[in-house]
Design a protein around this motif. Sequence first.
Motif, short mmCIF file in Angstrom:
data_model
loop_
_atom_site.label_atom_id
_atom_site.label_comp_id
_atom_site.label_asym_id
_atom_site.label_seq_id
_atom_site.Cartn_x
_atom_site.Cartn_y
_atom_site.Cartn_z
N THR A 169 115.81 100.24 69.85
CA THR A 169 114.94 101.37 69.52
C THR A 169 114.61 101.41 68.04
O THR A 169 113.45 101.58 67.64
CB THR A 169 115.60 102.69 69.94
OG1 THR A 169 115.85 102.66 71.35
CG2 THR A 169 114.71 103.87 69.62
N HIS A 170 115.62 101.25 67.21
CA HIS A 170 115.46 101.34 65.76
C HIS A 170 114.51 100.26 65.23
O HIS A 170 113.74 100.51 64.29
CB HIS A 170 116.82 101.22 65.08
CG HIS A 170 116.76 101.28 63.59
ND1 HIS A 170 116.38 102.42 62.90
CD2 HIS A 170 117.04 100.33 62.64
CE1 HIS A 170 116.41 102.17 61.60
NE2 HIS A 170 116.81 100.92 61.42
N PRO A 191 109.79 92.41 67.20
CA PRO A 191 108.79 92.07 66.17
C PRO A 191 109.34 91.02 65.21
O PRO A 191 110.50 91.11 64.78
CB PRO A 191 108.53 93.41 65.47
CG PRO A 191 108.87 94.44 66.49
CD PRO A 191 110.03 93.87 67.27
N LEU A 192 108.53 90.04 64.87
CA LEU A 192 109.01 88.97 64.00
C LEU A 192 109.56 89.49 62.68
O LEU A 192 110.51 88.93 62.13
CB LEU A 192 107.88 87.97 63.73
CG LEU A 192 107.48 87.07 64.90
CD1 LEU A 192 106.41 86.08 64.46
CD2 LEU A 192 108.68 86.32 65.46
N VAL A 193 108.98 90.57 62.17
CA VAL A 193 109.43 91.09 60.88
C VAL A 193 110.86 91.63 60.96
O VAL A 193 111.53 91.78 59.94
CB VAL A 193 108.49 92.20 60.37
CG1 VAL A 193 107.13 91.63 60.03
CG2 VAL A 193 108.36 93.34 61.38
N HIS A 194 111.34 91.93 62.18
CA HIS A 194 112.70 92.46 62.34
C HIS A 194 113.66 91.45 62.98
O HIS A 194 114.80 91.82 63.28
CB HIS A 194 112.66 93.72 63.22
CG HIS A 194 111.89 94.85 62.64
ND1 HIS A 194 112.00 95.23 61.32
CD2 HIS A 194 110.97 95.70 63.19
CE1 HIS A 194 111.20 96.25 61.08
NE2 HIS A 194 110.56 96.55 62.19
N ARG A 195 113.22 90.23 63.17
CA ARG A 195 114.04 89.25 63.90
C ARG A 195 115.38 89.00 63.22
O ARG A 195 116.44 89.08 63.85
CB ARG A 195 113.27 87.94 64.06
CG ARG A 195 113.96 86.94 64.97
CD ARG A 195 113.09 85.72 65.13
NE ARG A 195 112.90 85.04 63.87
CZ ARG A 195 113.72 84.11 63.41
NH1 ARG A 195 114.80 83.77 64.11
NH2 ARG A 195 113.49 83.52 62.27
N SER A 196 115.36 88.70 61.94
CA SER A 196 116.60 88.42 61.22
C SER A 196 117.50 89.64 61.16
O SER A 196 118.73 89.54 61.28
CB SER A 196 116.29 87.92 59.80
OG SER A 196 115.57 86.72 59.84
N LEU A 198 117.65 92.12 63.35
CA LEU A 198 118.27 92.35 64.65
C LEU A 198 119.46 91.42 64.85
O LEU A 198 120.54 91.87 65.27
CB LEU A 198 117.24 92.13 65.77
CG LEU A 198 117.80 92.25 67.20
CD1 LEU A 198 118.27 93.68 67.48
CD2 LEU A 198 116.74 91.83 68.22
N ALA A 199 119.30 90.14 64.57
CA ALA A 199 120.38 89.18 64.77
C ALA A 199 121.60 89.52 63.92
O ALA A 199 122.74 89.51 64.41
CB ALA A 199 119.89 87.77 64.44
N ALA A 200 121.36 89.88 62.65
CA ALA A 200 122.47 90.19 61.75
C ALA A 200 123.18 91.48 62.17
O ALA A 200 124.42 91.55 62.18
CB ALA A 200 121.96 90.31 60.31
N ALA A 201 122.40 92.51 62.54
CA ALA A 201 122.99 93.79 62.92
C ALA A 201 123.81 93.68 64.20
O ALA A 201 124.90 94.26 64.31
CB ALA A 201 121.90 94.84 63.07
#
Length: 215
Positions: A169-170, A191-196, A198-201
């Motif tokens: 959601t975030h 979204p590609l801008v949040h890909r890294s 998401l993986a790290a979180a």
Amino acid sequence: MAVPSLPDEFITLKADYRVPAETLEFSEEIKKSRFLTYLAHVQHKEQMREWLLTLRREHTGARHHCWACVAGEPWDGQQYGFSDDGEPAGTAGKPLLNLLLGSGLGEIGVVVVRYYGGVKLGTGGLVRAYSNGGSNLLQGMMTRTIVASAQFLLECQYEDLSVSQHLFTHLACDDIHYEYGAVIRATGCCPLVHRSELAAALTNRSHGRIALRWL
């Protein structure tokens, strides 16, 4: 063990693009022929074919149903299509396709229905006639943006589901689907801008228990 992911160069080549947010119509009479131009959002070639069949049924008395489409991402040539539908080659379908390509839009289709009035327009006249309606509609068309995204597969334990859902959601992930078994499997688009991020979180908040793979 972490599920292997695709390297970055296979993920980040896409970009955002705009698509039609409405269906528009334009009517014009040129030398006794009536030209009806329709512009619409079409997500794939099969949807374009279905829409064309619908217009053919609505306009059974028309002589020509010329069309063009960019039925996907605007840079994907496999999604391009066009037809002169009996008009001289190069006078209808290809000019319509060039209009769509020039707009930079994706997932778009155009159909021009011609009721022949008995007066020949000539090659140049046909190109102008078929292009004019589409050009007018493109100028005023409302659009929306398709955000480039990467599809993922996630596996987690039940106790980590709430963490995953909060991050989905975030970070504006969508098209999420779950399978419940010994572990939870979730697929979706990030979204590609949040890909890294998401993986790290996911790794940090689950202490490495969540396995994430990019498809």
